[in-house]
Write an enzyme that holds these catalytic residues in place. Structure first.
Site, PDB file in Angstrom:
ATOM      1  N   GLU A 139      -5.692  -8.252  -1.016  1.00 37.73           N
ATOM      2  CA  GLU A 139      -6.368  -8.087   0.280  1.00 37.73           C
ATOM      3  C   GLU A 139      -7.823  -7.751   0.022  1.00 37.73           C
ATOM      4  O   GLU A 139      -8.126  -6.882  -0.804  1.00 37.73           O
ATOM      5  CB  GLU A 139      -5.767  -6.926   1.097  1.00 37.73           C
ATOM      6  CG  GLU A 139      -4.431  -7.205   1.699  1.00 37.73           C
ATOM      7  CD  GLU A 139      -3.920  -6.057   2.565  1.00 37.73           C
ATOM      8  OE1 GLU A 139      -4.738  -5.352   3.192  1.00 37.73           O
ATOM      9  OE2 GLU A 139      -2.705  -5.857   2.592  1.00 37.73           O
ATOM     10  N   GLU A 160       0.827  -1.218   0.000  1.00 30.40           N
ATOM     11  CA  GLU A 160       0.000   0.000   0.000  1.00 30.40           C
ATOM     12  C   GLU A 160       0.857   1.264   0.000  1.00 30.40           C
ATOM     13  O   GLU A 160       0.762   2.107   0.908  1.00 30.40           O
ATOM     14  CB  GLU A 160      -0.945  -0.010   1.207  1.00 30.40           C
ATOM     15  CG  GLU A 160      -1.970  -1.133   1.148  1.00 30.40           C
ATOM     16  CD  GLU A 160      -3.066  -1.041   2.189  1.00 30.40           C
ATOM     17  OE1 GLU A 160      -2.867  -0.387   3.226  1.00 30.40           O
ATOM     18  OE2 GLU A 160      -4.140  -1.632   1.969  1.00 30.40           O
TER      19      GLU A 160
HETATM   20  C1  BG6 Z   1      -4.382  -2.877   4.826  1.00 27.81           C
HETATM   21  C2  BG6 Z   1      -3.039  -3.376   5.252  1.00 27.81           C
HETATM   22  O1  BG6 Z   1      -4.354  -1.534   5.045  1.00 27.81           O
HETATM   23  O2  BG6 Z   1      -5.523  -3.276   5.515  1.00 27.81           O
HETATM   24  C3  BG6 Z   1      -3.046  -4.468   6.291  1.00 27.81           C
HETATM   25  O3  BG6 Z   1      -2.221  -3.719   4.176  1.00 27.81           O
HETATM   26  C4  BG6 Z   1      -4.200  -4.225   7.248  1.00 27.81           C
HETATM   27  O4  BG6 Z   1      -1.789  -4.490   6.908  1.00 27.81           O
HETATM   28  C5  BG6 Z   1      -5.497  -4.298   6.477  1.00 27.81           C
HETATM   29  O5  BG6 Z   1      -4.203  -5.093   8.331  1.00 27.81           O
HETATM   30  C6  BG6 Z   1      -6.732  -4.159   7.327  1.00 27.81           C
HETATM   31  O6  BG6 Z   1      -6.644  -3.047   8.129  1.00 27.81           O
HETATM   32  P1  BG6 Z   1      -6.867  -3.126   9.699  1.00 27.81           P
HETATM   33  O7  BG6 Z   1      -6.601  -1.781  10.204  1.00 27.81           O
HETATM   34  O8  BG6 Z   1      -8.273  -3.573   9.868  1.00 27.81           O
HETATM   35  O9  BG6 Z   1      -5.892  -4.142  10.174  1.00 27.81           O
END
Ligand code: BG6
Length: 477
Positions: free
Chosen positions: A376, A183
């Protein structure tokens, strides 16, 4: 749901984690301290630390969730076996930079650290699971922050490239998919998390942020070059926090504002995938007194070493208005914005928008004309363990089903997509809040926000559901 549209035969189904949110073992076998190791748990303190980490660097007392996390470092065999049971085709994780170069600027790597990932990759390959590897996921050696101010300094490029080359040489027979920075566009919103940059009082934050980003772009391009030289068969991509914004109304001002907002993150993909600074950024730099210091040859390096694919995360869409003051607000991934009245949101305020997923997939593909990789996607939710260790996470299944359905539509629209990894197939520490309570997994981990719990793993209802999705190559949702 219909069974008509198909996923490609070699589609990479899997899940994704990050070293600092899962491994723990934060000082074991020669590992050094990283930027994520200083971040505390819990809403307010975490938020404060992300914005201004200095006080947490100076005083390391108190609980830090990354120090043990879910103890993946010691339990990865059990975890990989569970992923194997689900039939994963790929598994995305990152390498903890500080296991390999504890301070960041050493000449030679730490053999113990390299050995750990050798063993992890062997274990994955044993189950025919392809490792998909992020070189730096929201962490860098704290040593580089203290000595050089993180990515503010050009010196860090050399450290990163040495690190990346070490990885390519060591793992070229095991890893075929790489990503340079997780990211990378988050550097603009959370510069310490994204780039180890601590903003000084009174300085032009944008100048510091975009200069750091330039160094990251250079490091990324040089890593692409090295990767292609060392292993011509490997593919290396950039990775963006997928962000797509709707105008609040069809008022032309709102529409234009939404485009500008999109460009904030497109900029990072544009440089890495198209190989040059886009024309629209020049005005932004001019109006914000940003002057990027480049060296001779930088532009050529960027142009000649674009990424092979564009990877991104997708959790939600955003809404932009020229008059946000009187609108309801909602939370997001290191950003907050205007609430979309047509969408429901997760318990953490992230707006759930499967159609936005199809939209962003099309949008990125139209823009870059390179293969995409969704690395993701998922729902952070509170899970309840019922009698008999049962966890009925239908909300998670519904979220994923709706998103996978739209992803299939996007492929039908013509999008070339390498694969799909859900976020956090095993519960892990949240990056934004440092909580354990915000769970994404198919596998439950017994651990709470304060670090209590047995760490035992349990299969949730979604475990068998996702197993079936993979088994049927997305035909049965
Ligand atoms: C993304 C990241 O921003 O979202 C992860 O690459 C992160 O590292 C994921 O864990 C979800 O965000 P959060 O804050 O719910 O963990």
């Amino acid at each position: 749901m219909d069974n008509f549209k198909k996923f490609p035969d070699n589609f990479l189904w899997g899940g994704a984690i990050a070293a600092n949110q899962a491994e723990g073992a934060y000082l074991e076998n020669g590992k050094g301290l990283s930027t994520s190791d200083v971040l505390p748990a819990g809403g307010e303190a975490r938020f404060r630390a992300i914005l201004n980490p200095q006080e947490f660097i100076d005083n390391m007392e108190g609980y830090r969730p990354s120090h043990l996390a879910i103890d993946f470092y010691h339990r990865y065999k059990e975890d990989v076996a569970l992923l194997g049971e689900m039939g994963f085709k790929c598994f995305r994780t990152s390498i903890n930079w500080t296991r390999i170069f504890p301070e960041g600027d050493e000449e030679t790597p730490n053999e113990e650290g390299l050995k750990f990932y050798d063993e992890l990759f062997d274990e994955l390959l044993k189950y025919n699971i392809q490792p998909v590897i992020t070189i730096s996921h929201y962490e860098m050696p704290l040593g580089l922050v203290k000595k050089y101010g993180g990515w503010r300094s050009r010196e860090v490029i050399e450290c990163y490239v040495r690190y990346a080359k070490t990885l390519f040489n060591r793992y070229k027979d095991k890893v075929k998919y790489w990503m340079t920075f997780n990211e990378i566009n988050i550097t603009a919103h959370a510069p310490f998390v994204g780039a180890g940059v601590i903003i000084k009082e009174g300085e032009n934050a944008k100048q510091a942020i975009y200069q750091a980003a330039h160094h990251q772009f250079m490091a990324s391009a040089l890593a692409v070059k090295a990767c292609h030289e060392i292993d011509p068969e490997a593919k290396i991509g950039c990775m963006l926090a997928g962000s797509i914004n709707y105008p609040y109304t069809c008022k032309p001002d709102d529409v234009f504002e939404a485009m500008q907002k999109d460009r904030e993150s497109f900029f990072f993909g544009d440089v890495q995938a198209r190989g040059y600074y886009p024309s629209y950024i020049k005005r932004f730099f001019r109006e914000n007194n940003v002057v990027i210091k480049m060296e001779d040859g930088d532009e050529e390096i960027l142009r000649n070493n674009t990424v092979d694919y564009v990877a991104f995360s997708y959790y939600m869409s955003g809404v932009v208005s020229t008059a946000p003051e009187d609108k309801d607000k909602t939370e997001g991934n290191f950003m907050s914005g205007v609430r979309n009245p047509y969408l429901k949101a997760s318990d953490w305020g992230w707006q759930i928008d499967p159609k936005g997923f199809r939209y962003i997939l099309n949008y990125y593909y139209d823009r870059y004309q390179k293969p995409l990789f969704v690395v993701e996607n998922g729902l952070g939710a509170v899970d309840v363990v019922e009698d008999g260790d049962v966890i009925n996470d239908d909300y998670r299944i519904n979220y994923l089903r709706d998103h996978i359905y739209e992803m299939r539509e996007a492929i039908e629209d013509g999008v070339e997509l390498l694969g799909y990894t859900t976020w956090g197939p095993i519960d892990l520490v949240s990056a934004g809040t440092g909580e354990m309570k915000k769970r994404y997994g198919f596998i439950y981990v017994d651990r709470d926000n304060e670090g209590n719990g047995t760490l035992r793993r349990l299969r949730k209802k979604s475990f068998n559901w996702y197993k079936k999705v993979i088994e049927t190559n997305g035909q049965e949702l």
